[in-house]
Design an enzyme around this catalytic site. Sequence first.
Site, PDB file in Angstrom:
ATOM      1  N   ASP A  12      18.159   4.303  28.051  1.00 31.86           N
ATOM      2  CA  ASP A  12      18.210   2.952  27.500  1.00 31.86           C
ATOM      3  C   ASP A  12      19.566   2.657  26.848  1.00 31.86           C
ATOM      4  O   ASP A  12      20.216   3.565  26.328  1.00 31.86           O
ATOM      5  CB  ASP A  12      17.075   2.795  26.467  1.00 31.86           C
ATOM      6  CG  ASP A  12      16.778   1.337  26.162  1.00 31.86           C
ATOM      7  OD1 ASP A  12      17.236   0.459  26.922  1.00 31.86           O
ATOM      8  OD2 ASP A  12      16.093   1.079  25.162  1.00 31.86           O
ATOM      9  N   HIS A  29      25.012  -0.937  33.668  1.00 32.58           N
ATOM     10  CA  HIS A  29      24.116  -0.262  34.621  1.00 32.58           C
ATOM     11  C   HIS A  29      24.917   0.610  35.589  1.00 32.58           C
ATOM     12  O   HIS A  29      24.478   1.698  35.971  1.00 32.58           O
ATOM     13  CB  HIS A  29      23.283  -1.281  35.404  1.00 32.58           C
ATOM     14  CG  HIS A  29      22.340  -2.076  34.540  1.00 32.58           C
ATOM     15  ND1 HIS A  29      21.587  -1.499  33.550  1.00 32.58           N
ATOM     16  CD2 HIS A  29      22.038  -3.404  34.516  1.00 32.58           C
ATOM     17  CE1 HIS A  29      20.857  -2.437  32.957  1.00 32.58           C
ATOM     18  NE2 HIS A  29      21.124  -3.598  33.521  1.00 32.58           N
ATOM     19  N   LEU A 123      15.391  21.661  41.605  1.00 32.94           N
ATOM     20  CA  LEU A 123      14.905  20.649  40.669  1.00 32.94           C
ATOM     21  C   LEU A 123      14.035  19.597  41.362  1.00 32.94           C
ATOM     22  O   LEU A 123      14.380  19.104  42.430  1.00 32.94           O
ATOM     23  CB  LEU A 123      16.119  19.943  40.027  1.00 32.94           C
ATOM     24  CG  LEU A 123      15.820  18.751  39.121  1.00 32.94           C
ATOM     25  CD1 LEU A 123      15.175  19.199  37.810  1.00 32.94           C
ATOM     26  CD2 LEU A 123      17.088  17.965  38.822  1.00 32.94           C
TER      27      LEU A 123
HETATM   28  C1  IPE Z   1      12.609   0.974  28.984  1.00 27.66           C
HETATM   29  O1  IPE Z   1      13.673   0.275  28.431  1.00 27.66           O
HETATM   30  C2  IPE Z   1      12.737   0.997  30.471  1.00 27.66           C
HETATM   31  C3  IPE Z   1      13.854   1.771  31.006  1.00 27.66           C
HETATM   32  C4  IPE Z   1      14.744   2.458  30.329  1.00 27.66           C
HETATM   33  C5  IPE Z   1      13.948   1.759  32.428  1.00 27.66           C
HETATM   34  P1  IPE Z   1      13.566  -1.269  28.052  1.00 27.66           P
HETATM   35  O2  IPE Z   1      14.908  -1.667  27.558  1.00 27.66           O
HETATM   36  O3  IPE Z   1      13.030  -2.037  29.178  1.00 27.66           O
HETATM   37  O4  IPE Z   1      12.493  -1.250  26.879  1.00 27.66           O
HETATM   38  P2  IPE Z   1      12.280  -2.232  25.651  1.00 27.66           P
HETATM   39  O5  IPE Z   1      12.205  -3.615  26.190  1.00 27.66           O
HETATM   40  O6  IPE Z   1      13.464  -2.060  24.738  1.00 27.66           O
HETATM   41  O7  IPE Z   1      11.029  -1.757  25.001  1.00 27.66           O
HETATM   42  C1  IPE Z   2      18.301   0.519  30.319  1.00 27.47           C
HETATM   43  O1  IPE Z   2      19.245  -0.249  29.677  1.00 27.47           O
HETATM   44  C2  IPE Z   2      18.269   0.278  31.810  1.00 27.47           C
HETATM   45  C3  IPE Z   2      17.117  -0.502  32.276  1.00 27.47           C
HETATM   46  C4  IPE Z   2      16.103  -0.878  31.550  1.00 27.47           C
HETATM   47  C5  IPE Z   2      17.098  -0.865  33.667  1.00 27.47           C
HETATM   48  P1  IPE Z   2      18.933  -1.734  29.222  1.00 27.47           P
HETATM   49  O2  IPE Z   2      19.278  -2.656  30.349  1.00 27.47           O
HETATM   50  O3  IPE Z   2      17.567  -1.853  28.690  1.00 27.47           O
HETATM   51  O4  IPE Z   2      20.007  -1.946  28.062  1.00 27.47           O
HETATM   52  P2  IPE Z   2      19.735  -2.563  26.623  1.00 27.47           P
HETATM   53  O5  IPE Z   2      18.555  -1.852  26.045  1.00 27.47           O
HETATM   54  O6  IPE Z   2      19.471  -4.008  26.822  1.00 27.47           O
HETATM   55  O7  IPE Z   2      20.993  -2.284  25.870  1.00 27.47           O
HETATM   56 MG    MG Z   3      16.733  -1.540  26.883  1.00 30.06          MG
END
Ligand code: IPE
Ligand code: IPE
Ligand code: MG
Length: 244
Positions: A12, A29, A123
């Site tokens: 995240d 990303h 793995l």
């Molecule tokens: C969880 O992260 C999903 C992934 C890392 C793929 P999100 O960014 O979607 O979660 P919330 O919205 O902060 O809970």
């Molecule tokens: C995690 O990073 C990747 C996905 C959920 C696909 P985020 O896109 O949630 O990045 P933040 O949390 O908004 O910084």
């Molecule tokens: Mg996120």
Amino acid sequence: MSLPKHLAIIMDGNGRWAKVRGKPRTYGHVKGTRVAKQIITECSRLGIQWLTLYAFSTENWYRPQGEVSLLMRILKRYLRKETENLLKENIRVTVVGETSRLPKDVREALEKTIQATSRCTGLNLVFALSYGSRQEIASAVRALAAEVAAGNLPAEKIDEALLSEKLWTHPAPDPDLIIRTSGESRLSNFLLWQAAYSEFWFTDVLWPDFNQKNLHDALGSYQQRQRRFGRVETSNEKLPDQTH
Ligand code: IPE
Ligand code: IPE
Ligand code: MG
């Protein structure tokens, strides 16, 4: 304690990482994918048996369409470019989630990678894609209910083991350690059932900044913990290393 048999990571913070650099979220990303690649290689080198990466949640479909389609393109490109390396590293790829919701080209790329690496014995790399744990549990319950309705399963036979077998994650063992980056301390619909006795490691580091040292810190912290699974250690009985 030794290495976790199954490590799961909620990757995240990509969007925030890009934002502080004045870049679009998708830039985060792209960098995040590069980090995932390095962490996969390191887990493989360390001899971890199972690695599950939360790459896209069911709820992530509600993001702006532009971001979703770019994430899908990044994923497809990753699979096309990386399959050969995964094979070389003896990494077997599988996926958990509602993959029928993914665009056809992504599904095909995924299928190719899964096929190509199906005989690998190193793995086990599991991508959680279009994954939601509540949806997974509901689907397991549906499958069991159908068997009951067909007269093939007496309802009183349904237990934890049987339900676990119907989850998309089967036959992976439950995760021993779950890492979440970016300062959030929640599961966000990830492995709710499977995480019953998982250890957690949270860090403020945003996923695109996560590195080998952070991974080693998490593993080191895990190794110092005592997992009790609700038990107590007695002089003639050691604590178990699993719930059952
Ligand atoms: C969880 O992260 C999903 C992934 C890392 C793929 P999100 O960014 O979607 O979660 P919330 O919205 O902060 O809970
Ligand atoms: C995690 O990073 C990747 C996905 C959920 C696909 P985020 O896109 O949630 O990045 P933040 O949390 O908004 O910084
Ligand atoms: Mg996120």
